[in-house]
Scaffold this motif. Structure first.
Motif, short mmCIF file in Angstrom:
data_model
loop_
_atom_site.label_atom_id
_atom_site.label_comp_id
_atom_site.label_asym_id
_atom_site.label_seq_id
_atom_site.Cartn_x
_atom_site.Cartn_y
_atom_site.Cartn_z
N ILE A 1 -14.46 7.69 -0.45
CA ILE A 1 -14.33 6.86 0.77
C ILE A 1 -13.15 5.89 0.62
O ILE A 1 -12.38 5.68 1.56
N PHE A 2 -13.00 5.33 -0.57
CA PHE A 2 -11.89 4.41 -0.81
C PHE A 2 -10.55 5.14 -0.75
O PHE A 2 -9.56 4.60 -0.26
N GLU A 3 -10.52 6.38 -1.22
CA GLU A 3 -9.30 7.20 -1.12
C GLU A 3 -8.91 7.41 0.33
O GLU A 3 -7.72 7.35 0.68
N LEU A 4 -9.89 7.66 1.19
CA LEU A 4 -9.62 7.81 2.62
C LEU A 4 -9.04 6.54 3.20
O LEU A 4 -8.04 6.56 3.92
N SER A 5 -9.65 5.42 2.88
CA SER A 5 -9.19 4.13 3.41
C SER A 5 -7.81 3.77 2.88
O SER A 5 -6.93 3.33 3.64
N GLN A 6 -7.60 3.96 1.59
CA GLN A 6 -6.31 3.62 0.99
C GLN A 6 -5.20 4.50 1.54
O GLN A 6 -4.06 4.06 1.74
N GLY A 7 -5.52 5.75 1.81
CA GLY A 7 -4.53 6.66 2.39
C GLY A 7 -4.08 6.21 3.76
O GLY A 7 -2.91 6.35 4.13
N GLU A 8 -5.02 5.69 4.55
CA GLU A 8 -4.67 5.18 5.87
C GLU A 8 -3.72 3.99 5.74
O GLU A 8 -2.74 3.86 6.48
N GLU A 9 -4.01 3.12 4.79
CA GLU A 9 -3.16 1.95 4.59
C GLU A 9 -1.74 2.35 4.18
O GLU A 9 -0.75 1.81 4.70
N ASP A 10 -1.63 3.32 3.28
CA ASP A 10 -0.31 3.80 2.85
C ASP A 10 0.44 4.46 3.99
O ASP A 10 1.65 4.29 4.15
N LEU A 11 -0.28 5.24 4.80
CA LEU A 11 0.34 5.94 5.92
C LEU A 11 0.93 4.94 6.92
O LEU A 11 2.07 5.08 7.36
N ILE A 12 0.15 3.94 7.26
CA ILE A 12 0.61 2.93 8.22
C ILE A 12 1.86 2.23 7.68
O ILE A 12 2.83 2.00 8.41
N GLU A 13 1.84 1.91 6.41
CA GLU A 13 3.00 1.25 5.79
C GLU A 13 4.25 2.12 5.87
O GLU A 13 5.34 1.63 6.19
N ASP A 14 4.10 3.40 5.61
CA ASP A 14 5.25 4.31 5.63
C ASP A 14 5.78 4.53 7.04
O ASP A 14 6.99 4.62 7.26
N LEU A 15 4.88 4.65 8.02
CA LEU A 15 5.33 4.85 9.40
C LEU A 15 6.08 3.63 9.92
O LEU A 15 7.10 3.76 10.61
N LYS A 16 5.60 2.45 9.59
CA LYS A 16 6.30 1.24 9.99
C LYS A 16 7.65 1.13 9.28
O LYS A 16 8.64 0.67 9.87
N LEU A 17 7.69 1.57 8.03
CA LEU A 17 8.95 1.54 7.28
C LEU A 17 9.97 2.48 7.91
O LEU A 17 11.16 2.15 8.01
N ALA A 18 9.52 3.66 8.33
CA ALA A 18 10.43 4.62 8.95
C ALA A 18 11.07 4.03 10.20
O ALA A 18 12.27 4.23 10.45
N LYS A 19 10.29 3.30 10.97
CA LYS A 19 10.84 2.69 12.19
C LYS A 19 11.75 1.52 11.86
O LYS A 19 12.85 1.40 12.41
N LYS A 20 11.32 0.66 10.94
CA LYS A 20 12.07 -0.56 10.65
C LYS A 20 13.34 -0.30 9.85
O LYS A 20 14.38 -0.93 10.09
N ALA A 21 13.27 0.62 8.88
CA ALA A 21 14.40 0.82 7.98
C ALA A 21 15.35 1.93 8.43
O ALA A 21 16.50 1.98 7.97
N TYR A 22 14.88 2.81 9.32
CA TYR A 22 15.73 3.93 9.74
C TYR A 22 16.01 3.90 11.24
O TYR A 22 17.17 3.84 11.66
N HIS A 23 14.97 3.97 12.05
CA HIS A 23 15.16 4.07 13.49
C HIS A 23 15.91 2.86 14.07
O HIS A 23 16.96 3.01 14.71
N ASP A 24 15.37 1.67 13.84
CA ASP A 24 15.95 0.47 14.46
C ASP A 24 17.38 0.18 14.02
O ASP A 24 18.25 -0.08 14.86
N PRO A 25 17.70 0.26 12.71
CA PRO A 25 19.10 0.01 12.30
C PRO A 25 20.08 1.04 12.87
O PRO A 25 21.18 0.68 13.28
#
Length: 497
Positions: A98-122
């Motif tokens: 269950i913790f693996e599922l939750s932690q994976g969601e947290e990592d996914l959200i972080e990466d998706l936001k990074l893709a937008k902030k570090a690649y798309h927006d610049p």
């Protein structure tokens, strides 16, 4: 004797391996096949295309290919150890899952936001790409972030102060249907990858992406790795849920909900798989160039499934890009047209029902009606097979070379499966198939795809030496049973050989 003290750091081994690594992808057949079908959809890294990613004079040296993975976090190490002493071994494993599922969601959200902030927006702000191009490449990525934030919020709400979680099944049953919105994102990946590869020819784009790759925030993952993270997460859900279910007691109310959740996600994955396959087929049909009107074929137009495709060489060493659609084999040459990679027909399309397939032994290639060694270089005379077609006085014969034995076997298996399916449909429609040539059984039974691993797809976009996008070709071949039976009728094809 006095030994000098060592200043080397010794990294202690983790007590428990991450659940994502413990779960073998091969056990989940529908999941694996969908994952590998998508890999074909986004695989633009074989020799089948011009070297559009060749190093430019202004580009920097490529960063090391090894990627930096996140450190795995374990439930038993994150929360109070005293709780573990009160739980059984099975319950601890359930909490880890269950913790693996939750932690994976947290990592996914972080990466998706990074893709937008570090690649798309610049890139938008610096006008490195237009807004339209960025929308094509990033697709509906923005809309996925709130979905996963909602699941993460619900999982955290039901977590007790000691870190344990009693029930997650009902949450998953209510949340999983929203993943249907992934179909537009996954279906766009073929076109997105093509455009991204094309834009890398622009030195500004290439320089920006290289700088990001060399920056610590990227963990040595390139932009496409980040864009592929949603798909890789999607195909892991069935595995993660099965792992939770496996450690859930039979009398736990969560068991029924988890079984329902698994059925929901499998249905979503299957539906997205079909739509992605249709999108891939449409993408390549749109990029076929016909030298003459007579090369156009209704079997191509009616195709909804692309079984497999990739680069092969003929017996003169010419590179050809071969497409196997539901009912027709199309041999082309990859060219650049209007700054786009397109595929110009090399010969008349060959109906699968009339196609003859022959496995050629290494060292011998049939030329001019005789069997003899075709080349002095032994490496060049391996992995050949022949496809031929005869309709009255018109005929075609092509000796084609794959880049290795495995690749050749995949082509043979896929062509045979396509042939069997077309003849079966034609037989059910009452069309006599006596005119169709029999299959050569030399290659034996279908072999499972064992080299493509989900973990490798999730962590890197490494170049593939495979000359064909053949990962789990059986899936698309099986889906060919959906074809209209009317396509089994005979069709006269002209040959321009």
């Amino acid at each position: 004797m006095i030994e000098e003290p060592s200043n080397k750091r010794v990294k202690p081994l983790s007590r428990v391996t991450s659940l994502a690594n413990l779960i073998p992808p091969v056990k989940a057949t529908p999941l694996k096949r969908f994952s590998q079908t998508l890999q074909r959809s986004i695989s633009f890294r074989s020799e089948s295309r011009p070297d559009i990613l060749a190093p430019r004079p202004w580009s920097r040296n490529a960063a090391p290919s090894s990627t930096k993975r996140r450190d795995s976090k374990l439930w038993s190490e994150t929360f109070d150890v005293c709780v573990n002493q009160m739980l059984t071994s099975k319950e601890i494993k359930r909490q880890e899952a269950i913790f693996e599922l939750s932690q994976g969601e947290e990592d996914l959200i972080e990466d998706l936001k990074l893709a937008k902030k570090a690649y798309h927006d610049p890139m938008l702000k610096l006008s490195i790409m237009t807004e339209q191009e960025l929308n094509q490449i990033f697709g509906t990525l923005d809309s996925l972030i709130p979905l996963h934030e909602e699941l993460l919020r619900q999982l955290r709400d039901v977590r007790k102060p000691d870190g344990s979680t009693e029930h997650v099944g009902a949450i998953l049953v209510g949340w999983l249907p929203c993943l249907s919105s992934y179909d537009s994102y996954c279906s766009n990946q073929v076109a997105a990858k093509a455009l991204l590869d094309h834009k890398k020819q622009d030195h500004r784009v290439q320089d920006f992406l290289q700088r990001c790759l060399e920056s610590p925030f990227s963990r040595k993952l390139d932009l496409w790795n980040f864009l592929d993270i949603p798909r890789s997460r999607l195909v892991k859900y069935p595995l993660l849920l099965r792992e939770i279910l496996r450690h859930t007691p039979n009398d736990n109310p969560d068991q029924q909900h988890l079984e329902e959740a698994i059925n929901i996600i499998q249905g979503i994955v299957a539906e997205i798989n079909i739509k992605t396959g249709e999108s891939e087929c449409h993408y390549y049909k749109e990029r076929l160039l016909y030298l003459e009107e007579g090369q156009k074929d209704s079997l191509i137009d009616s195709s909804r499934v692309l079984c497999c495709h990739g680069e092969l060489k003929n017996n003169r060493g010419m590179k050809l890009h071969v497409f196997l659609f539901q009912e027709v084999l199309v041999i082309t040459r990859a060219i650049t047209h209007n700054e786009q990679l397109c595929y110009q027909l090399y010969r008349q399309p060959i109906p699968v029902k009339d196609l003859l397939l022959e496995d050629l032994q290494d060292g011998e290639v049939r030329l001019g009606g005789s069997l003899r060694g075709a080349f002095s270089n032994n490496e060049r005379i391996k992995n050949f097979f022949r496809v031929s077609f005869k309709n009255g006085s018109q005929s075609q014969t092509h000796s084609l070379q794959a880049n290795d034995t495995f690749n050749k076997q995949q082509w043979l298996n896929c062509i045979r499966q396509a042939k069997e399916t077309v003849l079966c449909v034609a037989g059910q429609a009452g069309v006599p198939d006596s005119e169709g040539p029999s299959l050569n059984p030399a290659a034996g039974s279908r072999e499972p795809q064992g080299e493509t691993k989900l973990e490798q797809m999730d962590q890197s976009d490494s170049d593939s030496d495979c000359s064909m996008d053949t990962s789990e070709v059986s899936l698309d071949c099986e889906r060919m049973e959906q074809t209209d039976s009317s396509c089994g009728n005979s069709k006269h094809i002209e040959s321009n050989v």
